[in-house]
Scaffold this motif. Sequence first.
Motif, PDB file in Angstrom:
ATOM      1  N   ARG A 185      -4.613  -1.594  12.283  1.00 40.46           N
ATOM      2  CA  ARG A 185      -3.766  -1.292  13.771  1.00 40.46           C
ATOM      3  C   ARG A 185      -4.561   0.229  14.310  1.00 40.46           C
ATOM      4  NH1 ARG A 185       0.037  -4.775  15.362  1.00 40.46           N
ATOM      5  NH2 ARG A 185       0.560  -2.700  17.311  1.00 40.46           N
ATOM      6  N   LEU A 186      -4.482   1.062  13.425  1.00 39.62           N
ATOM      7  CA  LEU A 186      -4.506   2.037  13.630  1.00 39.62           C
ATOM      8  C   LEU A 186      -6.346   2.054  14.156  1.00 39.62           C
ATOM      9  CD1 LEU A 186      -2.961   4.578  11.259  1.00 39.62           C
ATOM     10  CD2 LEU A 186      -2.799   4.166  13.769  1.00 39.62           C
ATOM     11  N   ALA A 187      -6.899   1.225  13.227  1.00 39.96           N
ATOM     12  CA  ALA A 187      -8.723   1.465  13.330  1.00 39.96           C
ATOM     13  C   ALA A 187      -9.116   0.856  15.274  1.00 39.96           C
ATOM     14  CB  ALA A 187      -9.070   0.383  12.803  1.00 39.96           C
ATOM     15  N   ILE A 188      -8.369   0.489  15.647  1.00 43.50           N
ATOM     16  CA  ILE A 188      -8.373  -0.681  16.873  1.00 43.50           C
ATOM     17  C   ILE A 188      -7.606   0.229  18.071  1.00 43.50           C
ATOM     18  CG2 ILE A 188      -7.838  -2.276  18.721  1.00 43.50           C
ATOM     19  CD1 ILE A 188      -7.107  -4.139  15.479  1.00 43.50           C
ATOM     20  N   ASN A 189      -6.938   1.108  17.312  1.00 42.62           N
ATOM     21  CA  ASN A 189      -5.908   1.654  18.804  1.00 42.62           C
ATOM     22  C   ASN A 189      -5.462   3.385  17.698  1.00 42.62           C
ATOM     23  OD1 ASN A 189      -4.850   3.348  20.637  1.00 42.62           O
ATOM     24  ND2 ASN A 189      -2.963   1.805  20.710  1.00 42.62           N
ATOM     25  N   PRO A 190      -6.174   4.061  17.509  1.00 43.64           N
ATOM     26  CA  PRO A 190      -5.659   5.250  17.134  1.00 43.64           C
ATOM     27  C   PRO A 190      -4.190   5.651  17.512  1.00 43.64           C
ATOM     28  CG  PRO A 190      -7.740   5.535  17.947  1.00 43.64           C
ATOM     29  CD  PRO A 190      -7.224   4.319  18.496  1.00 43.64           C
ATOM     30  N   HIS A 191      -4.498   5.685  18.426  1.00 42.13           N
ATOM     31  CA  HIS A 191      -2.696   6.097  19.412  1.00 42.13           C
ATOM     32  C   HIS A 191      -1.174   5.417  19.005  1.00 42.13           C
ATOM     33  CE1 HIS A 191      -4.514   9.564  20.977  1.00 42.13           C
ATOM     34  NE2 HIS A 191      -5.415   8.193  21.000  1.00 42.13           N
ATOM     35  N   ASP A 192      -1.957   4.053  18.331  1.00 42.86           N
ATOM     36  CA  ASP A 192      -0.823   2.852  17.888  1.00 42.86           C
ATOM     37  C   ASP A 192       0.673   3.661  16.938  1.00 42.86           C
ATOM     38  OD1 ASP A 192       0.291  -0.052  17.653  1.00 42.86           O
ATOM     39  OD2 ASP A 192       0.736   0.527  15.694  1.00 42.86           O
ATOM     40  N   LYS A 193       1.795   3.067  17.945  1.00 42.78           N
ATOM     41  CA  LYS A 193       2.979   3.426  17.064  1.00 42.78           C
ATOM     42  C   LYS A 193       3.378   2.757  16.067  1.00 42.78           C
ATOM     43  CE  LYS A 193       3.970   7.442  20.758  1.00 42.78           C
ATOM     44  NZ  LYS A 193       4.667   8.042  21.592  1.00 42.78           N
ATOM     45  N   LEU A 194       3.818   1.317  16.173  1.00 47.91           N
ATOM     46  CA  LEU A 194       3.831   0.294  15.829  1.00 47.91           C
ATOM     47  C   LEU A 194       3.972   0.519  13.671  1.00 47.91           C
ATOM     48  CD1 LEU A 194       5.787  -2.282  16.421  1.00 47.91           C
ATOM     49  CD2 LEU A 194       4.113  -2.962  16.160  1.00 47.91           C
ATOM     50  N   LEU A 195       2.946   1.600  13.163  1.00 52.28           N
ATOM     51  CA  LEU A 195       2.549   1.234  12.362  1.00 52.28           C
ATOM     52  C   LEU A 195       1.922   2.156  11.837  1.00 52.28           C
ATOM     53  CD1 LEU A 195       1.858  -2.828  10.622  1.00 52.28           C
ATOM     54  CD2 LEU A 195       4.304  -1.629  11.320  1.00 52.28           C
ATOM     55  N   PRO A 196       2.656   4.007  11.739  1.00 48.33           N
ATOM     56  CA  PRO A 196       2.225   5.050  12.357  1.00 48.33           C
ATOM     57  C   PRO A 196       1.712   4.924  10.599  1.00 48.33           C
ATOM     58  CG  PRO A 196       4.516   5.091  11.677  1.00 48.33           C
ATOM     59  CD  PRO A 196       4.434   3.660  12.496  1.00 48.33           C
ATOM     60  N   SER A 197       0.453   6.032  10.634  1.00 45.19           N
ATOM     61  CA  SER A 197      -0.201   6.168   8.692  1.00 45.19           C
ATOM     62  C   SER A 197       0.721   6.773   7.936  1.00 45.19           C
ATOM     63  CB  SER A 197      -1.285   7.343   9.039  1.00 45.19           C
ATOM     64  OG  SER A 197      -1.096   8.595   9.406  1.00 45.19           O
ATOM     65  N   PHE A 198       0.344   7.147   6.936  1.00 46.55           N
ATOM     66  CA  PHE A 198       1.135   7.609   6.140  1.00 46.55           C
ATOM     67  C   PHE A 198       1.524   9.426   6.297  1.00 46.55           C
ATOM     68  CE2 PHE A 198       1.262   4.315   2.297  1.00 46.55           C
ATOM     69  CZ  PHE A 198       2.562   3.791   2.782  1.00 46.55           C
ATOM     70  N   GLU A 199       0.105   9.990   6.860  1.00 50.58           N
ATOM     71  CA  GLU A 199       0.196  11.036   7.441  1.00 50.58           C
ATOM     72  C   GLU A 199       1.272  11.406   8.707  1.00 50.58           C
ATOM     73  OE1 GLU A 199      -3.559  14.642   8.560  1.00 50.58           O
ATOM     74  OE2 GLU A 199      -2.870  11.977   8.223  1.00 50.58           O
ATOM     75  N   SER A 200       1.282  10.728   9.283  1.00 46.74           N
ATOM     76  CA  SER A 200       2.263  11.110  10.566  1.00 46.74           C
ATOM     77  C   SER A 200       3.358  10.977   9.764  1.00 46.74           C
ATOM     78  CB  SER A 200       2.255   9.872  11.636  1.00 46.74           C
ATOM     79  OG  SER A 200       0.487   9.701  12.125  1.00 46.74           O
ATOM     80  N   ILE A 201       3.550  10.188   8.805  1.00 41.73           N
ATOM     81  CA  ILE A 201       4.907   9.793   8.821  1.00 41.73           C
ATOM     82  C   ILE A 201       5.380  11.167   7.547  1.00 41.73           C
ATOM     83  CG2 ILE A 201       6.551   8.813   6.863  1.00 41.73           C
ATOM     84  CD1 ILE A 201       5.578   5.943   7.919  1.00 41.73           C
TER      85      ILE A 201
END
Length: 276
Positions: free
Chosen positions: A36-52
């Motif tokens: 999902r982040l590869a398509i939309n880097p600002h996607d909030k539904l499934l954040p990366s582990f780094e963001s978490i």
Amino acid sequence: MTRLINRKPDRASRLLLGLLPFIIIVALYLITSQSRLAINPHDKLLPSFESIYHAIYQMAFVPSRRTGHYLLWNDTLSSLKLLFMGVGISALVGLIVGIINGAIPLFRAPLSPLFTAFSLIPPMAILPILFIVFGLGDLAKVMLIVIGVAPLLVRDMQLKTLSLPQEQLIKAQTLGASSWQIILRVMLPQVLPRLIEAVRLTLGSAWLFLIAAEAIAATSGLGYRIFLVRRYLDMAVILPYVVWITFLAFLMDWILKRISLRAFPWYASLNGSSNT
């Protein structure tokens, strides 16, 4: 030929099999999040582990600019205080009323139908009534847990008391024991381990009532924080909070299980519940 129902994993295999579903869930989340982040880097539904990690670090180790509190720990202490109060009162009511209902027919006749009716009331349906009667403070939240959990514990303790072997009660009466001696020395020791088991089974409901009450009216607490950041779609906070609540519930369940095994080892062996 060893049948499947007779094959039991050893300790290492049991641990591995227990961790396997969680490993699969984490792997699926990681794969889906990256796609999902590869398509939309600002996607909030499934954040990366780094963001978490960054969000939780801010919540747990950086004081709030508004209150000066470490929000995660402050929310945890606030929720656990209410949960312990609600579950503790429920367990006490369940034990006392349940044993009395099961042991004394004169008490069971009026109280059993009453608590049966209470146990069928959807607690969330009366939450507005509790806020009106007890206000928006902690008392209403504790009462919601008590009303939602205590009637179920009462019924469970009553059934356990009624299921005790009649031979024991007859023998105690033959030896001259009074009603209260039978309750305290014969019934109570056999009902206590079932109380711990029943509390373990109702922990999920207690958490549900607490989170719901905090979401509606609170200024701190795990449920309050989840519904506060919901408006910003901040899944980097919501997901770890849900995992944290689950971990706390699991830890409480594990502690109760160890207490039961240590205090009443005969109950675990009798019911085959040493691994549940």
